[in-house]
Write a protein that holds these residues in place. Structure first.
Motif, PDB file in Angstrom:
ATOM      1  N   SER A 240       1.049   6.415  -7.574  1.00  0.00           N
ATOM      2  CA  SER A 240       0.899   5.464  -6.477  1.00  0.00           C
ATOM      3  C   SER A 240       0.098   4.212  -6.817  1.00  0.00           C
ATOM      4  O   SER A 240       0.289   3.162  -6.207  1.00  0.00           O
ATOM      5  CB  SER A 240       0.269   6.154  -5.263  1.00  0.00           C
TER       6      SER A 240
ATOM      7  N   GLU B  58      -4.229   9.302  -8.383  1.00  0.00           N
ATOM      8  CA  GLU B  58      -3.845   8.341  -7.350  1.00  0.00           C
ATOM      9  C   GLU B  58      -4.898   7.255  -7.153  1.00  0.00           C
ATOM     10  O   GLU B  58      -4.605   6.199  -6.600  1.00  0.00           O
ATOM     11  CB  GLU B  58      -3.601   9.051  -6.018  1.00  0.00           C
TER      12      GLU B  58
ATOM     13  N   ARG C  33       2.022  10.712  -5.580  1.00  0.00           N
ATOM     14  CA  ARG C  33       0.578  10.427  -5.522  1.00  0.00           C
ATOM     15  C   ARG C  33       0.080   9.954  -6.887  1.00  0.00           C
ATOM     16  O   ARG C  33      -0.658   8.962  -6.986  1.00  0.00           O
ATOM     17  CB  ARG C  33      -0.204  11.678  -5.099  1.00  0.00           C
TER      18      ARG C  33
ATOM     19  N   ALA D 161       1.287   5.213  -1.367  1.00  0.00           N
ATOM     20  CA  ALA D 161       2.167   4.266  -2.070  1.00  0.00           C
ATOM     21  C   ALA D 161       2.729   3.238  -1.097  1.00  0.00           C
ATOM     22  O   ALA D 161       3.868   2.793  -1.238  1.00  0.00           O
ATOM     23  CB  ALA D 161       3.292   5.021  -2.776  1.00  0.00           C
TER      24      ALA D 161
ATOM     25  N   LYS E 271       7.392   3.434 -10.206  1.00  0.00           N
ATOM     26  CA  LYS E 271       7.005   4.035  -8.926  1.00  0.00           C
ATOM     27  C   LYS E 271       8.097   3.852  -7.884  1.00  0.00           C
ATOM     28  O   LYS E 271       8.482   4.813  -7.196  1.00  0.00           O
ATOM     29  CB  LYS E 271       5.697   3.402  -8.440  1.00  0.00           C
TER      30      LYS E 271
END
Length: 350
Positions: A249, A211, A246, A283, A257
């Motif tokens: 993100s 992430e 995650r 995100a 995404k």
């Protein structure tokens, strides 16, 4: 040092080499220019987290590069996301009083005034274990130092050189080092090919480190392919879905995404607090699309934790530059559901 008005002024005056990292929503580099402008109230903090700018400040001196110093500081923000100058000024006053007219003492040893400054400091904080591991990995890169001794074990496992069940001796620091050096060591392709094979525990740990990295299209696609079936399976573990979000993100492949987030928000786990929290905390840029934000707020209004979660998450999101205006627009949207309208009313009256 009467002309020192900001922390940037102080560190520049002492001749320090500086690297600044955001330690809030993700561990990422904050440019020296952005930090300086933030300190001078020229811009709001770009990634606020729980009404603060959480920062890891790494600095060292050319004459003693083997000695480096770390301050973890969280500066409170006003409702527009700008630094509260009184807090910064208080820290700077304490710094100048501690160090004195010369910064020479910050080069001496671990008992120097620069370290003592952090003791009982109201702005100091201790990041969680994951953040510390990722920070250490990125700091070593910034300092030109090799990765920790745990790196090679993680690399062997996540590039398919070990059996998929042989992961229990792989530590978080090794995974953080592996992810921080993913592109540098050209491991992204091998990792992409292995993503589908990992058991849930190492996959989740991997995503908690990914992430913080700008992963490429191929790795993002591999994570999404693994996670997409979870969005329609009511028996699936929502934590697994949250882990995948995650991992995606910070990807460059924003379409991948967004597709996973929309699938999650339209599926049986849409009101699950694990999924909703990860979207907001990691995100959040996906919510800059008004239709995605509208859907997200609708699901948040009926989440399985209740009004407290709605209040906490919305108050956090509204601090993010670019989201405040969009959220207020959704609050005024005449097409919002009755449940969202009630949640907004309770937020306003809370």
């Amino acid at each position: 040092m009467s002309d020192i008005h900001t922390l940037t002024d102080f560190l520049n005056r002492t001749g320090a080499n500086i690297r600044i990292f955001d330690m809030g929503r993700r561990v990422s580099v904050v440019s020296a220019q952005s930090f300086s402008r933030f300190e001078q109230c020229e811009i709001p903090y770009p990634q606020p987290y729980m009404y603060h700018a959480r920062l890891g400040i790494l600095f060292w001196y050319p004459q003693a590069p083997e000695n480096h110093y770390i301050w973890f500081l969280q500066f409170p923000l006003d409702e527009q996301g700008f630094i509260i100058q009184a807090a910064r000024d208080g820290f700077l006053k304490r710094l100048l009083e501690t160090v004195g007219q010369s910064a020479k003492s910050v080069n001496e040893d671990t008992e120097s005034p620069a370290h003592n400054l952090m003791k009982d400091n109201p702005l100091a904080f201790t990041p969680d274990q994951e953040r510390i591991a990722v920070f250490n990995a990125k700091a070593k890169l910034a300092l030109g130092q090799p990765a920790s001794r745990f790196h090679d074990q993680a690399e062997e496992y996540f590039t398919g050189q070990r059996d998929k069940d042989d992961w229990e001796d792989i530590g978080l620091q090794g995974i953080a080092d592996f992810c921080a050096r993913l592109e540098k060591q050209d491991n992204s392709k091998s990792l992409s090919q292995q993503i589908a094979n990992f058991p849930e525990i190492p996959f989740s740990a991997l995503c908690r480190c990914l992430e913080n990295e700008v992963i490429d299209h191929h790795l993002a696609a591999a994570i999404s392919e693994r996670a997409m079936p979870l969005t329609t399976d009511p028996e699936a573990d929502s934590i697994s879905l949250a882990s995948a979000i995650r991992g995606l993100s910070h990807t460059q492949a924003k379409g991948i995404k967004t597709a996973l987030i929309l699938a999650a928000l339209n599926g049986p786990h849409a009101a699950d607090i694990e999924v909703l929290t990860v979207i907001a905390a990691r995100a959040w840029d996906a919510l800059e699309e008004p239709s995605t934000l509208a859907l997200y707020l609708e699901k948040l209004a009926i989440c399985d934790i209740g009004q407290d979660a709605f209040n906490k998450i919305v108050r956090d999101l509204i601090f993010i530059p670019g989201l405040r205006t969009l959220i207020i627009a959704q609050f005024r949207n005449p097409e919002r559901s009755e449940a969202l309208g009630q949640a907004i009313g309770m937020l306003m009256n809370g």
